[in-house]
Design a protein around this motif. Structure first.
Motif, PDB file in Angstrom:
ATOM      1  N   LEU A 296       0.843  -1.201   0.000  1.00 17.43           N
ATOM      2  CA  LEU A 296       0.000   0.000   0.000  1.00 17.43           C
ATOM      3  C   LEU A 296       0.873   1.244   0.000  1.00 17.43           C
ATOM      4  CD1 LEU A 296      -2.675  -1.023   2.666  1.00 17.43           C
ATOM      5  CD2 LEU A 296      -2.900  -1.101   0.175  1.00 17.43           C
ATOM      6  N   THR A 297       0.438   2.251  -0.736  1.00 16.59           N
ATOM      7  CA  THR A 297       1.169   3.511  -0.771  1.00 16.59           C
ATOM      8  C   THR A 297       0.928   4.291   0.520  1.00 16.59           C
ATOM      9  OG1 THR A 297      -0.654   4.751  -1.749  1.00 16.59           O
ATOM     10  CG2 THR A 297       0.869   3.635  -3.265  1.00 16.59           C
TER      11      THR A 297
ATOM     12  N   GLY B   6      -0.355   7.207   0.787  1.00 17.51           N
ATOM     13  CA  GLY B   6      -1.705   7.778   0.745  1.00 17.51           C
ATOM     14  C   GLY B   6      -2.768   6.764   1.104  1.00 17.51           C
ATOM     15  N   GLN B   7      -2.605   5.537   0.622  1.00 16.30           N
ATOM     16  CA  GLN B   7      -3.587   4.500   0.926  1.00 16.30           C
ATOM     17  C   GLN B   7      -3.566   4.142   2.412  1.00 16.30           C
ATOM     18  OE1 GLN B   7      -2.036   1.699  -1.959  1.00 16.30           O
ATOM     19  NE2 GLN B   7      -3.839   1.947  -3.305  1.00 16.30           N
ATOM     20  N   VAL B   8      -2.368   4.042   2.983  1.00 18.28           N
ATOM     21  CA  VAL B   8      -2.266   3.746   4.413  1.00 18.28           C
ATOM     22  C   VAL B   8      -2.846   4.879   5.241  1.00 18.28           C
ATOM     23  CG1 VAL B   8      -0.648   3.384   6.313  1.00 18.28           C
ATOM     24  CG2 VAL B   8      -0.303   2.214   4.140  1.00 18.28           C
ATOM     25  N   SER B   9      -2.574   6.117   4.820  1.00 20.23           N
ATOM     26  CA  SER B   9      -3.113   7.280   5.528  1.00 20.23           C
ATOM     27  C   SER B   9      -4.634   7.218   5.580  1.00 20.23           C
ATOM     28  CB  SER B   9      -2.656   8.566   4.839  1.00 20.23           C
ATOM     29  OG  SER B   9      -3.308   9.689   5.373  1.00 20.23           O
ATOM     30  N   ALA B  10      -5.257   6.904   4.433  1.00 24.10           N
ATOM     31  CA  ALA B  10      -6.718   6.833   4.395  1.00 24.10           C
ATOM     32  C   ALA B  10      -7.240   5.663   5.204  1.00 24.10           C
ATOM     33  CB  ALA B  10      -7.183   6.725   2.940  1.00 24.10           C
ATOM     34  N   ARG B  11      -6.536   4.529   5.154  1.00 21.29           N
ATOM     35  CA  ARG B  11      -7.024   3.337   5.837  1.00 21.29           C
ATOM     36  C   ARG B  11      -6.925   3.475   7.357  1.00 21.29           C
ATOM     37  NH1 ARG B  11      -5.568  -2.743   3.974  1.00 21.29           N
ATOM     38  NH2 ARG B  11      -6.644  -1.880   2.153  1.00 21.29           N
TER      39      ARG B  11
ATOM     40  N   LEU C   7       6.105   1.550  -0.207  1.00 23.01           N
ATOM     41  CA  LEU C   7       4.972   0.630  -0.145  1.00 23.01           C
ATOM     42  C   LEU C   7       5.011  -0.107   1.191  1.00 23.01           C
ATOM     43  CD1 LEU C   7       4.972  -0.995  -3.711  1.00 23.01           C
ATOM     44  CD2 LEU C   7       3.418   0.762  -2.855  1.00 23.01           C
TER      45      LEU C   7
END
Length: 267
Positions: free
Chosen positions: A10-11, A13-18, A47
Motif C-alpha cells: 500500500l502507498t 496515501g492509501q495507508v493514511s486513508a485506511r 509501499l
C-alpha cells in the motif's frame, strides 16, 4: 530496503486513508524508524506490506491510548518489555483524566445552571438560608431583568461554586450588616460620620459576595434602595426611614471620594 515493481503493498496515501493518520505522521514515523515501509517501487515510491500495516495498527492504537512515541518504540521492539504493565499504567492515567473530565463536566453543568437560574438551591434550602420571607421566584426574576449584564455573569460564577453553607454565611453577613445599620441609625449617626463611612465600606464588602461593587455603582444601588418599592419595604421594615438613611450615607461616602451622586452612573 528491496526494490520492487510489484504493487504488492500500500502507498503512503492509501495507508493514511485506511488508518486515519496523516501522511506527515507516516513520513515522521518512517524517518525516525518507528514504522518504516518495507518495499519501494522502481520509481522510488514507498509501499507498506501487511506486516508493516500490522505494526502501524499497533502504533496508532498505542498512540491513541496516550503512549509517547519513544514508549511505543520500546513496547514494539523490546521483547522483554512489560507490555501489560505499560498498558496498565496508561489505563490508570486515563482513569485519572476521565475523573478530571467528569469533574469539569459537573462544574460546567453547574455554571450553565447558575447562568440560567441564578441560585442553585432548592426552594427548601432557600427558605432555610434566607428566611420564610424569601420568594424563590426572585432569582429567576433577576435573571430575566439582568441576565445580559456583566454583573449577572459575575454573580453566576460565584453562585456556581457556592455551597448551602457558604450561602448561609453570606446571608448571615447581610443580616449582621443590616442590624448594624439599624443600630447606627437609632444611635443618631449622621451621613459623613466615621461610623457611617465604615458602614458604607462594609456594604461594599458584603455586596461583593454577589459581584464587585464600585462606588458609583453603590450610589446607583442606594437610589434603588430608596425608590424601588420592594427594596424600600425591606429596609423600612427593619426601621422606618432606613432606606433613605442608607441612601444618604452612601451619597456622603461617595462625595468624600470625589464622586457627585447626582451624576453617578452604573459601570
Amino acid at each position: 530496503m528491496p526494490d520492487t515493481t510489484d504493487a504488492g503493498g500500500l502507498t503512503v496515501g492509501q495507508v493514511s486513508a485506511r488508518l486515519g493518520v496523516t501522511v506527515r505522521a507516516l513520513h515522521h514515523w518512517d524517518e525516525t524508524g518507528l514504522a518504516r515501509p518495507s518495499l519501494r517501487t522502481a520509481a522510488g515510491y514507498r509501499l507498506y506490506t501487511a506486516a508493516d500495516l500490522e505494526r502501524l495498527h499497533r502504533v496508532v492504537v498505542y498512540r491513541e491510548l496516550g503512549l509517547g512515541l519513544d514508549r511505543i518504540r520500546a513496547v514494539l521492539d523490546d521483547s522483554a518489555a512489560d507490555v501489560p504493565g505499560a498498558l496498565r499504567a496508561q489505563r490508570a492515567q486515563i482513569a485519572e483524566r476521565i475523573e478530571r473530565l467528569r469533574q469539569l463536566d459537573a462544574g460546567l453543568g453547574r455554571m450553565i445552571d447558575a447562568h440560567e437560574r441564578g441560585l442553585l438551591l432548592t426552594p427548601g434550602q432557600q427558605a432555610a438560608v434566607f428566611g420564610p420571607g424569601w420568594n424563590p421566584d426572585w432569582p429567576l426574576q433577576a435573571r430575566r431583568r439582568y441576565g445580559d449584564t456583566r454583573q449577572w455573569q459575575q454573580y453566576a460564577e460565584r453562585s456556581a461554586s457556592r455551597s448551602p453553607q457558604e450561602w448561609q454565611e453570606v446571608a448571615d453577613d447581610v443580616a449582621g450588616f443590616e442590624r448594624a445599620l439599624a443600630e447606627a441609625m437609632d444611635a443618631g449617626v449622621a451621613p459623613g460620620d466615621p461610623e457611617a463611612d465604615r458602614l458604607v465600606e462594609r456594604h461594599r464588602e458584603v455586596f461583593a459576595a454577589y459581584f464587585p461593587l464600585t462606588r458609583q455603582m453603590q450610589v446607583c444601588l442606594g437610589r434603588r434602595y430608596e425608590t424601588d418599592p420592594g427594596f424600600a419595604a425591606h429596609y423600612d421594615g427593619i426601621r422606618p426611614g432606613l432606606a433613605t438613611w442608607l441612601r444618604r450615607i452612601i451619597d456622603a461616602g461617595a462625595r468624600a471620594h470625589g464622586i457627585d451622586p447626582d451624576t453617578a452612573a452604573w459601570e
